[in-house]
Every structure is written in C-alpha cells, then in structure tokens.
Design a protein around this motif. Structure first.
Motif, PDB file in Angstrom:
ATOM      1  N   UNK B 236       0.834  -1.197   0.000  1.00 61.48           N
ATOM      2  CA  UNK B 236       0.000   0.000   0.000  1.00 61.48           C
ATOM      3  C   UNK B 236       0.870   1.249   0.000  1.00 61.48           C
ATOM      4  N   UNK B 237       0.403   2.286  -0.636  1.00 59.15           N
ATOM      5  CA  UNK B 237       1.098   3.570  -0.572  1.00 59.15           C
ATOM      6  C   UNK B 237       0.089   4.656  -0.885  1.00 59.15           C
ATOM      7  N   UNK B 238       0.459   5.882  -0.601  1.00 57.27           N
ATOM      8  CA  UNK B 238      -0.463   6.985  -0.823  1.00 57.27           C
ATOM      9  C   UNK B 238      -0.010   7.842  -1.979  1.00 57.27           C
ATOM     10  N   UNK B 242      -4.797   9.808  -1.339  1.00 56.13           N
ATOM     11  CA  UNK B 242      -5.551   8.635  -1.754  1.00 56.13           C
ATOM     12  C   UNK B 242      -4.748   7.351  -1.580  1.00 56.13           C
ATOM     13  N   UNK B 243      -5.246   6.435  -0.731  1.00 58.55           N
ATOM     14  CA  UNK B 243      -4.518   5.173  -0.583  1.00 58.55           C
ATOM     15  C   UNK B 243      -4.618   4.319  -1.848  1.00 58.55           C
ATOM     16  N   UNK B 244      -3.479   3.761  -2.215  1.00 62.50           N
ATOM     17  CA  UNK B 244      -3.379   2.970  -3.447  1.00 62.50           C
ATOM     18  C   UNK B 244      -2.698   1.649  -3.146  1.00 62.50           C
ATOM     19  N   UNK B 245      -2.859   0.722  -4.046  1.00 58.28           N
ATOM     20  CA  UNK B 245      -2.081  -0.510  -3.950  1.00 58.28           C
ATOM     21  C   UNK B 245      -1.213  -0.623  -5.193  1.00 58.28           C
ATOM     22  N   UNK B 256      -1.111  -0.657 -10.609  1.00 55.70           N
ATOM     23  CA  UNK B 256      -1.537   0.248  -9.553  1.00 55.70           C
ATOM     24  C   UNK B 256      -3.046   0.412  -9.604  1.00 55.70           C
ATOM     25  N   UNK B 257      -3.696   0.383  -8.429  1.00 59.72           N
ATOM     26  CA  UNK B 257      -5.121   0.751  -8.396  1.00 59.72           C
ATOM     27  C   UNK B 257      -5.474   1.347  -7.039  1.00 59.72           C
ATOM     28  N   UNK B 258      -6.497   2.232  -7.013  1.00 61.53           N
ATOM     29  CA  UNK B 258      -6.868   2.861  -5.740  1.00 61.53           C
ATOM     30  C   UNK B 258      -7.599   1.893  -4.832  1.00 61.53           C
ATOM     31  N   UNK B 259      -7.396   2.044  -3.545  1.00 60.97           N
ATOM     32  CA  UNK B 259      -8.052   1.186  -2.563  1.00 60.97           C
ATOM     33  C   UNK B 259      -9.574   1.307  -2.663  1.00 60.97           C
ATOM     34  N   UNK B 260     -10.025   2.483  -3.083  1.00 59.51           N
ATOM     35  CA  UNK B 260     -11.477   2.694  -3.177  1.00 59.51           C
ATOM     36  C   UNK B 260     -12.108   1.776  -4.231  1.00 59.51           C
ATOM     37  N   UNK B 261     -11.295   1.153  -5.081  1.00 56.96           N
ATOM     38  CA  UNK B 261     -11.835   0.197  -6.061  1.00 56.96           C
ATOM     39  C   UNK B 261     -12.305  -1.094  -5.403  1.00 56.96           C
ATOM     40  N   UNK B 262     -11.846  -1.362  -4.181  1.00 54.69           N
ATOM     41  CA  UNK B 262     -12.160  -2.644  -3.544  1.00 54.69           C
ATOM     42  C   UNK B 262     -13.600  -2.619  -3.013  1.00 54.69           C
ATOM     43  N   UNK B 263     -14.522  -2.804  -3.927  1.00 57.59           N
ATOM     44  CA  UNK B 263     -15.929  -2.849  -3.539  1.00 57.59           C
ATOM     45  C   UNK B 263     -16.430  -4.264  -3.776  1.00 57.59           C
ATOM     46  N   UNK B 264     -17.441  -4.715  -2.986  1.00 53.35           N
ATOM     47  CA  UNK B 264     -17.897  -6.101  -3.128  1.00 53.35           C
ATOM     48  C   UNK B 264     -18.195  -6.476  -4.579  1.00 53.35           C
ATOM     49  N   UNK B 265     -17.642  -7.588  -4.992  1.00 53.92           N
ATOM     50  CA  UNK B 265     -17.925  -8.111  -6.326  1.00 53.92           C
ATOM     51  C   UNK B 265     -17.234  -7.367  -7.450  1.00 53.92           C
ATOM     52  N   UNK B 266     -16.393  -6.385  -7.110  1.00 51.80           N
ATOM     53  CA  UNK B 266     -15.768  -5.594  -8.171  1.00 51.80           C
ATOM     54  C   UNK B 266     -14.780  -6.436  -8.973  1.00 51.80           C
ATOM     55  N   UNK B 267     -14.581  -6.002 -10.187  1.00 46.79           N
ATOM     56  CA  UNK B 267     -13.608  -6.628 -11.067  1.00 46.79           C
ATOM     57  C   UNK B 267     -12.579  -5.541 -11.334  1.00 46.79           C
ATOM     58  N   UNK B 268     -11.367  -5.767 -10.852  1.00 47.09           N
ATOM     59  CA  UNK B 268     -10.374  -4.697 -10.886  1.00 47.09           C
ATOM     60  C   UNK B 268      -9.313  -4.984 -11.935  1.00 47.09           C
ATOM     61  N   UNK B 269      -9.044  -4.010 -12.757  1.00 48.64           N
ATOM     62  CA  UNK B 269      -7.986  -4.192 -13.745  1.00 48.64           C
ATOM     63  C   UNK B 269      -6.738  -3.392 -13.385  1.00 48.64           C
ATOM     64  N   UNK B 270      -6.906  -2.210 -12.893  1.00 47.31           N
ATOM     65  CA  UNK B 270      -5.759  -1.408 -12.512  1.00 47.31           C
ATOM     66  C   UNK B 270      -4.979  -0.896 -13.713  1.00 47.31           C
TER      67      UNK B 270
END
Lengths: 365, 372
Positions: B236-238, B242-245, B256-270
């Motif tokens: 993790x880093x900021x 904005x916290x990011x991974x 890289x993607x923002x922590x706010x993307x971690x929503x239930x059932x989300x599909x993350x590409x970053x």
C-alpha cells in the motif's frame, strides 16, 4: 544429572539435576529469573555436529522448575530423531551457594535417527493424457506419502525431446501450492508464458510449443516429510497440440442415467478432459426432493468420464447434476469463459460471473 | 508485511490524528488465550504493536497483541549470520528443518519478527520469533496472548457429500501477501486448484459475521486480452491523500489501483505501470522516501533487487500497447548493486531496510542495509 522421560510426553525428555543443596533450593526459590538467567545455570543445547560452530549457538527454549530439591528442564519442543541434546549444569552459578565447584556437569540425550529406507514415490501426475494443449495451465503431482516443503522447484524439470531443460517453465512461488496433507503439489505453468499479450510470452514464447514432445521429470533426491529421498524418480512424456481456447460445454456432455432402485453409477462423459482436482471436489447431485445425494465420485478415461455411485439406491424421478461454471479444462477455460478473453470477439454463452452453475437434469426410472 | 510503509505514508499525508483517535479501540473484542495457529505464512504489522498473521492452513487471519508498543528511535542495526543454524539451536532441531516464511518489522519499536516453520512436512510447527536489541532471537509465547481471528471469506465450493474416500478437502489457498491499510487487512492468495485471483479486504477490528469483501483482479493486456491475475506481492502507498495498492502479478506486470476500487464483487484491472518482463519473479516490495522522492524496492528471485522511482506514478501512461523486445515502458527501474540473494525485504526504519538473504556459501543472514 540425568535425562528422563517426561510423564505422558515421551517425546519431550526432561533433563534434571537432583539433590541440590538446601541453600541452592532456597536461593532459587527467591529468584525470579528470566529464561536467559536460567540458561546461564543450566543451558541445554541441540548440537549440530561441529564443536567450533556449536560454540556460537544459543541454548534451546524450555521450562525450568525446581521441585523437591530437583532442578528440571523440559524442552519447549519434542526431541528430534538423530539430534543430540547436551545439558550443562554450572553449579558455580547457583544462588546462595558459595563453595560450589567451578567444574560443570554435562549429559547428552539422543533419539535414534529415523530409518533411511526410501519408500515414498510419485503415484501419478495429472493430467495423465499423452497429448496436452500448448496453453496447459497446471499439473498435479500426487505422492504416496507426505512430502517436505522448501526449494521444491529444484527437483522438477521440464525437458524437450533433445533432453534440454526448458528455462523457467513453471510459476515458482515460495509459498508452494500443497494440499493440507502435503501429498499433492499443484504446479502451474508460468501464466506469463500462457497469457496472450503479456511480455514473457512475447519475449520468450510459451513453455510448451505446439508439435513438441516434452518430459516432466521428478528428481528422486526430493525428500519426503521424514527427510528421506524418493524411492525412484518419475517421468511423464507428452506431445503438445495447439492451444485450447474453447470453454467446456456441458450441453455436449453425455449423461447415462442409472436404473431406479439400484446403486449403479451415474456416468457423465465430458466433451474434453477436465481439471482432475476441481472435478473431484465440486460436482454435486440433487435428488427429486431437492436433497443432495451422498456417494462416491470417480474419474476415469483420463479425466473424461465421471462415475458417481450413490450410498443408497437411486430414487425414481428427475435428478440434477450441479456443475459450477468455475470448473476448468486443462487450459484453465471455465464454462462460458476462456482463460484469456479476447475482448475483440463478442462474448458467447454463459458468463461465469453471473451464473454460478449449470444444472443438467437426468431421469432415474 | 507492509504496514510500516502505509503508516508512514498515512503519517506524511496528515492522517496520524485519525489513527490516534481510534487507537484505543483496535483491540476491542480481542480474547486472551492460545490462538492455535496451524501455520504462519505471512506477517504484517498494524497499529499499536498488533501483528497480523496469515494462517494458510486454517484459512484465517489472526491479529496478535504483541505488547511491543515502545517507540524506538531510528538508526538501529541488525546482523545475524547463520540464521537457520541459530533458529535450529533455539528450537531444538536441525538447520535443514527450519524454513523462514516471512519477516515483518514493528513500525513503533523497529523490532523484527520472523515467521518460522519448525519442520518441513505437514506436522511442522509454526513459531513466531522476535529479534531483540543486540540481534538476539527470542521465541514469542503464543500460549497466552490477546488475539482476534477472522476466517477468510468465501470458503471453497464443496460438492459430493458423504464420500468416504475423501478424508479432507484437498483445496487450499496459499496466502501470498497481507497488508494492513487504514482499517482493513488486505489478503492476496493463490488457490492450489482453480486459477483464482481473489484479493480480500477484511475490516479490522474483526467482526464476527460480516467478514469482508472479495474482488477479482484481472490483467488487461493491450486493451485486447483479459485474464484473471493472481497477486504475488503488493504494497500500500499513498498518492496525495488517496490510498493505493501497487501489486506485482504472477504474470509479471506491476499494476496500480486505488483502494477505493475494492468494492464487493468488483472486477479490478488497474493500471499497468511497469512491465518487468520474463524471468521476473517478485518476492517482496517496500516503498520509501529519499531526498524528497518516492521509491519502490522490489526483491526479485532472479533479477536481484530493483529500485523504481514512483514519483511520476500518477502521470505515467498505463502500458496499453505491446512493449517491443528489450524495451521497457512505464516506470523506469534499476538493479541495486550488491543486494544479492534477498529472500525477504522489509523496511527497518525511514532510512534502513532489513533483509533475509542467502549467501553463496549457503548461509542465511538477517541484516540491515541503508536504503539505496
């Protein structure tokens, strides 16, 4: 000073010093020593076979107690077969005693080493087919007994038909993908060399090249959980055919329904060989009363056929086979979704993210 | 482990007040006793000396109250040679029966903790070791400790019932990395059966029922191909507030993607910020600041330790087109000379890294190194 078995725990022998002088017992009773202070008086060492190196080693952790004039050390962990343990008592460090000798007492203890007879073997490698797709995703290596963790990739080699080793064909992760019993290892082919458009594939090419013949070789030096090497090595040779980018299609599966009142198996023939481990875990049969049917599933014909024998005789009526869309074929394609989706091609069929399973009916009569 | 970096980032982002305000509540709901760990696969520090332990065999995350809360100044050094021999002596076994599975550093005390396996088979005993001042090794007593436990959400599907030949479920998810960020524990893992790419976020303090969200991580190559992408290691880093991974996938891109993307059932590409290419097997990452710039260190089993300047991470274009042979796109990186054989990488303090490394003569050492 002696070593003796700990009551109820034969694997954790106790080192003890008996007949402590009364002044020492009183002195020890008044101390509130840390572990490090006890270890000044009565350290116990696990030797590593080299006098020079052993001098540098810290003593073992354990519990110290004084009961009825006897000082006892019980190690925190069981004694390991073959390791020599040495207890050293330095009477001069006893509190409350002024005339103790400078010399120290020492006693050793050793559990006989394990047998070195090699018994463990590789029982099977899945998939067991002689022909595999270029984008094969994984192998399962099944052992006859629990194995040991650490540096396992040193013992696995993929060779081409000239006998040359393929460079880094597998996904190597320090965590290692074992089952809990450590009798089965999952070996993923490097996904960077399978996924289209990813740099390793474009730079180095796939681990397996279509038209090639390869041998997966397991080195007999690999140790089982007792530290003993395998009885023999293992080799599996296969030929590579073009990549499989077609998802499994349950509509093309053939279900042979068993007769009512019998315990004859339900036979399901797939349209292609499927992932051995996932199939064994996820298929489920539901009876006409919507209850799961208990029984035993078995894969055969190189993971192309699944036979299910119920514990109780079949009841009459429509049953259902529940197939999670997350099952995989040998290339990691799911039902309704290939391993790597080509976004330039319109999607066909079921999307596993919206449909968790496919239900196939069969009539028992 | 990864918290030290995120804590620093949060501190520098001015969020320290938030952390202090809730500090008293972190151990709410902890129980006292023996956490009965089946394995210790990964470690990560949270606030107030709380150590998160990933137990792969039990499919659980356990938070331990180490009581190690005394703030120590920066500037300490660590050097232990022959780590496997010393651990074996301490634990009463042979050096070859010692495995070091992870390293974490408490950001308050700068004391290091090692996840150690005593034994290499299924009956191996997991132990937690603290490295005290003066580079001494000490067994952490886990018989009586305050702890809290969260089962991993989304237990595997299990099919046929009543099969007498099946003694236990052979499926297991190896936890490849964990981190604490703000108020949740992030967990990356890889299943030993299906090719999954689940990243889980478990709110902390752990609750008894609702135990977090899962997202699927995908890698999109060149806008055309899309595959599930298991995460090998992440940090993790900021960026600003904005916290990011920043995550290294098993198929090699750095994303890289923002922590706010971690929503239930989300599909993350970053966003793919670097293509590290073939033979790249990332082990561990840390972020740090030096001379006013932000850097990422990435330990790598075959390429040594790579240093990446992440100052321009927000403005760098995501890699969308194939990268030609021998060329790199996105963030630039260099190999840090002299940092060979690094198996575990952590930040000891603002200016120092702590590594577990193997030498050519087979010795395993724990040592502090100035951040490059």
């Amino acid at each position: 000073m002696t070593w003796r078995p700990t009551p109820g725990e034969p694997a954790r022998p106790t080192a003890e010093v008996t007949n402590l002088p009364l002044a020492a017992v009183r002195g020890l009773a008044q101390t509130n020593w840390t572990l490090a202070q006890w270890q000044q008086l009565f350290p116990v060492y696990a030797e590593q076979g080299s006098v020079l190196a052993d001098v540098e080693l810290p003593p073992m952790v354990g519990d110290y107690r004084v009961i009825a004039g006897t000082l006892r050390f019980t190690p925190r962990f069981p004694a390991e077969p073959g390791v020599r343990y040495r207890a050293v008592f330095r009477a001069a460090r006893l509190p409350g005693v002024t005339d103790a000798p400078e010399a120290f007492l020492s006693a050793t203890f050793q559990v006989p080493a394990n047998s070195t007879e090699r018994t463990t073997v590789v029982e099977q490698i899945h998939p067991a087919t002689a022909v595999l797709p270029e984008n094969l995703l994984k192998f399962y290596i099944q052992f006859s007994a629990p194995m040991s963790r650490g540096h396992i990739y040193d013992y696995i080699q993929l060779r081409d038909k000239t006998g040359a080793a393929v460079e880094l064909p597998f996904l190597e992760i320090n965590e290692e993908l074992w089952n809990p019993a450590m009798t089965r290892l999952t070996l993923f082919l490097d996904p960077g060399r399978i996924k289209r458009g990813v740099r390793p594939l474009e730079e180095t090419g796939p681990s397996l090249v279509v038209g090639g013949t390869y041998t997966l070789v397991i080195d007999p030096a690999w140790q089982d959980a007792t530290g003993t090497p395998l009885r023999t090595g293992f080799e599996r040779t296969f030929r590579v055919v073009p990549p499989d980018r077609t998802p499994p299609d349950p509509a093309a599966w053939k279900l042979t329904a068993p007769p009512v009142g019998t315990r004859q198996p339900l036979r399901v023939t797939f349209d292609e060989p499927l992932d051995h481990a996932i199939l064994q875990r996820v298929l489920r049969i539901i009876d006409p009363a919507e209850a799961p049917v208990a029984g035993t599933g078995e894969l055969s014909e190189e993971d192309r056929t699944w036979s299910f024998t119920p514990t109780q005789p079949w009841r009459a009526g429509e049953h259902h086979l529940h197939v999670p869309t997350a099952i995989e074929d040998l290339a990691g394609n799911n039902i309704g979704k290939p391993f790597d989706v080509d976004l330039s091609v319109p999607p066909a069929g079921t999307d596993p993210s919206t449909n968790a399973r496919v239900i196939l009916p069969f009539l028992v009569q | 482990m990864k918290l030290s970096t995120s804590l620093l980032s949060l501190t520098t982002a001015g969020s320290l007040l938030t952390l202090s305000a809730t500090a008293a509540n972190w151990t709410a709901g902890f129980q006292s006793g023996k956490p009965a760990l089946k394995s210790i696969s990964q470690l990560a520090f949270g606030p107030d000396g709380i150590l998160f332990v990933a137990d792969t065999k039990a499919a659980a995350i356990v938070a331990l109250e180490t009581g190690d809360t005394r703030q120590a100044p920066d500037g300490g050094t660590v050097k232990i040679e022959g780590l496997a021999q010393k651990l074996a002596a301490l634990l009463g076994t042979r050096p070859e029966d010692i495995l070091i599975d992870d390293l974490a550093v408490n950001p308050l005390s700068h004391q290091a903790y090692l996840a150690v396996s005593r034994g290499r088979g299924p009956t191996a005993v997991p132990v937690l070791i603290r490295v005290t001042a003066g580079s001494q090794l000490e067994l952490v007593n886990l018989d009586t400790i305050k702890f809290s436990r969260a089962e991993l959400p989304d237990a595997p599907i299990d099919g046929v019932v009543g099969d007498p030949k099946r003694q236990s479920n052979p499926r297991m998810e190896s936890i490849t990395d964990i981190a604490f960020l703000e108020d949740r524990v992030l967990v990356a893992g890889l299943s030993n059966e299906e090719f999954s790419s689940t990243l889980r976020a478990i709110p902390f303090p752990f609750k008894t029922v609702a135990n977090g969200t899962s997202v699927e991580i995908y890698h999109g190559a060149h806008g055309r191909f899309e595959t599930r992408a298991p995460i090998r290691t992440f940090v993790p880093f900021n960026v600003g507030n904005q916290p990011q991974l920043l995550a290294a996938y098993t198929c090699t891109p750095l994303v890289q993607f923002p922590l706010s993307d971690l929503k239930p059932g989300a599909k993350i590409k970053g966003k793919t910020v670097a293509e590290l290419g073939n033979r790249n097997r990332p082990i561990d990452m840390l972020v740090y600041q030096k001379d006013g710039q932000e850097f990422l260190l990435l330990a790598n089993s075959s390429r040594g330790v790579m240093k990446v300047n992440t100052d321009k991470i927000e403005t760098v274009d995501g890699i969308a087109q194939p990268v030609p042979d021998g060329k790199t796109q996105g963030l630039k990186y260099e190999t840090v000379s002299g940092w060979t054989g690094v198996d575990q990488l952590e930040r000891l303090d603002a200016k120092t890294a702590l590594v577990v490394r193997h030498t050519e003569n087979g010795s395993i050492n724990l040592e502090s190194l100035p951040l490059p």
